[in-house]
Design a protein around this motif. Structure first.
Motif, PDB file in Angstrom:
ATOM      1  N   ARG A 230       0.869  -1.175   0.000  1.00  0.00           N
ATOM      2  CA  ARG A 230       0.000   0.000   0.000  1.00  0.00           C
ATOM      3  C   ARG A 230       0.904   1.223   0.000  1.00  0.00           C
ATOM      4  O   ARG A 230       1.798   1.331   0.846  1.00  0.00           O
ATOM      5  N   GLU A 231       0.677   2.126  -0.944  1.00  0.00           N
ATOM      6  CA  GLU A 231       1.463   3.349  -1.062  1.00  0.00           C
ATOM      7  C   GLU A 231       2.971   3.067  -1.075  1.00  0.00           C
ATOM      8  O   GLU A 231       3.743   3.689  -0.360  1.00  0.00           O
TER       9      GLU A 231
ATOM     10  N   HIS B 190      -8.962  -6.137   1.532  1.00  0.00           N
ATOM     11  CA  HIS B 190      -9.711  -5.039   2.128  1.00  0.00           C
ATOM     12  C   HIS B 190      -9.693  -5.220   3.647  1.00  0.00           C
ATOM     13  O   HIS B 190     -10.243  -6.185   4.174  1.00  0.00           O
TER      14      HIS B 190
ATOM     15  N   ASP C  13     -10.348  -2.963   7.135  1.00  0.00           N
ATOM     16  CA  ASP C  13     -10.810  -1.714   7.764  1.00  0.00           C
ATOM     17  C   ASP C  13     -10.918  -0.556   6.774  1.00  0.00           C
ATOM     18  O   ASP C  13     -10.395   0.527   6.998  1.00  0.00           O
ATOM     19  N   ARG C  14     -11.561  -0.799   5.666  1.00  0.00           N
ATOM     20  CA  ARG C  14     -11.787   0.206   4.603  1.00  0.00           C
ATOM     21  C   ARG C  14     -10.502   0.686   3.933  1.00  0.00           C
ATOM     22  O   ARG C  14     -10.485   1.698   3.247  1.00  0.00           O
ATOM     23  N   CYS C  15      -9.408  -0.014   4.135  1.00  0.00           N
ATOM     24  CA  CYS C  15      -8.154   0.254   3.422  1.00  0.00           C
ATOM     25  C   CYS C  15      -7.916  -0.884   2.444  1.00  0.00           C
ATOM     26  O   CYS C  15      -8.318  -2.021   2.695  1.00  0.00           O
ATOM     27  N   GLU C  16      -7.236  -0.577   1.340  1.00  0.00           N
ATOM     28  CA  GLU C  16      -6.909  -1.600   0.352  1.00  0.00           C
ATOM     29  C   GLU C  16      -5.402  -1.824   0.311  1.00  0.00           C
ATOM     30  O   GLU C  16      -4.630  -0.866   0.341  1.00  0.00           O
ATOM     31  N   TYR C  17      -5.027  -3.087   0.241  1.00  0.00           N
ATOM     32  CA  TYR C  17      -3.643  -3.487   0.058  1.00  0.00           C
ATOM     33  C   TYR C  17      -3.625  -4.392  -1.163  1.00  0.00           C
ATOM     34  O   TYR C  17      -4.577  -5.122  -1.407  1.00  0.00           O
TER      35      TYR C  17
END
Length: 135
Positions: A5-6, A30, A32-36
């Motif tokens: 991520r980033e 997915h 906690d509403r974050c994407e990896y």
């Protein structure tokens, strides 16, 4: 599991993943509403994550049963899964039997036009084996 991520690599514990989505030659975890993202396949992850409580609900989706708040039938053998974070995912009818084997849903005659939902919190007598359910 290791995902990006980033432009940073993160170790991700399977129990924290809400669902996994196919994205071409990659998958998106997915959490906690974050994407990896990781270079992986849904087909391989389906086998690897099965013991952690993941079930394939669609060709492109693996769902962590720990992330489910409640399930509703939507007709034609499909289900709608509302997750603890409020997101809603739909299954395909081709995965109905796989879902019913993995989740403690009772097979019911749903009645004419009557859609029912299964709220896991409302029915304590229905239990997932302890290895698959949040304590």
């Amino acid at each position: 599991m290791i995902a990006e991520r980033e432009q940073r690599l993160y170790p991700i514990q399977p129990r924290r993943i809400d669902y996994v989505e196919s994205a071409g030659n990659y998958v998106k975890f997915h959490v906690d509403r974050c994407e990896y993202i990781a270079r992986e396949s849904i087909k391989r992850l389906e086998v690897v994550l099965a013991s952690a409580g993941f079930v394939r609900i669609e060709r492109t989706l693996l769902l962590n049963i720990l992330a489910i708040s409640f399930v509703e039938t939507v007709g034609h053998g499909a289900f709608a899964f509302t997750l603890n974070n409020g997101l809603r995912l739909h299954s395909g009818p081709a995965y109905r039997e796989t879902i019913l084997r993995a989740l403690p849903l009772r097979r019911r005659a749903w009645g004419v036009g009557g859609e029912r939902e299964h709220n896991f919190a409302a029915e304590p007598e229905i239990q997932v084996p302890p290895t698959h359910w949040r304590s």
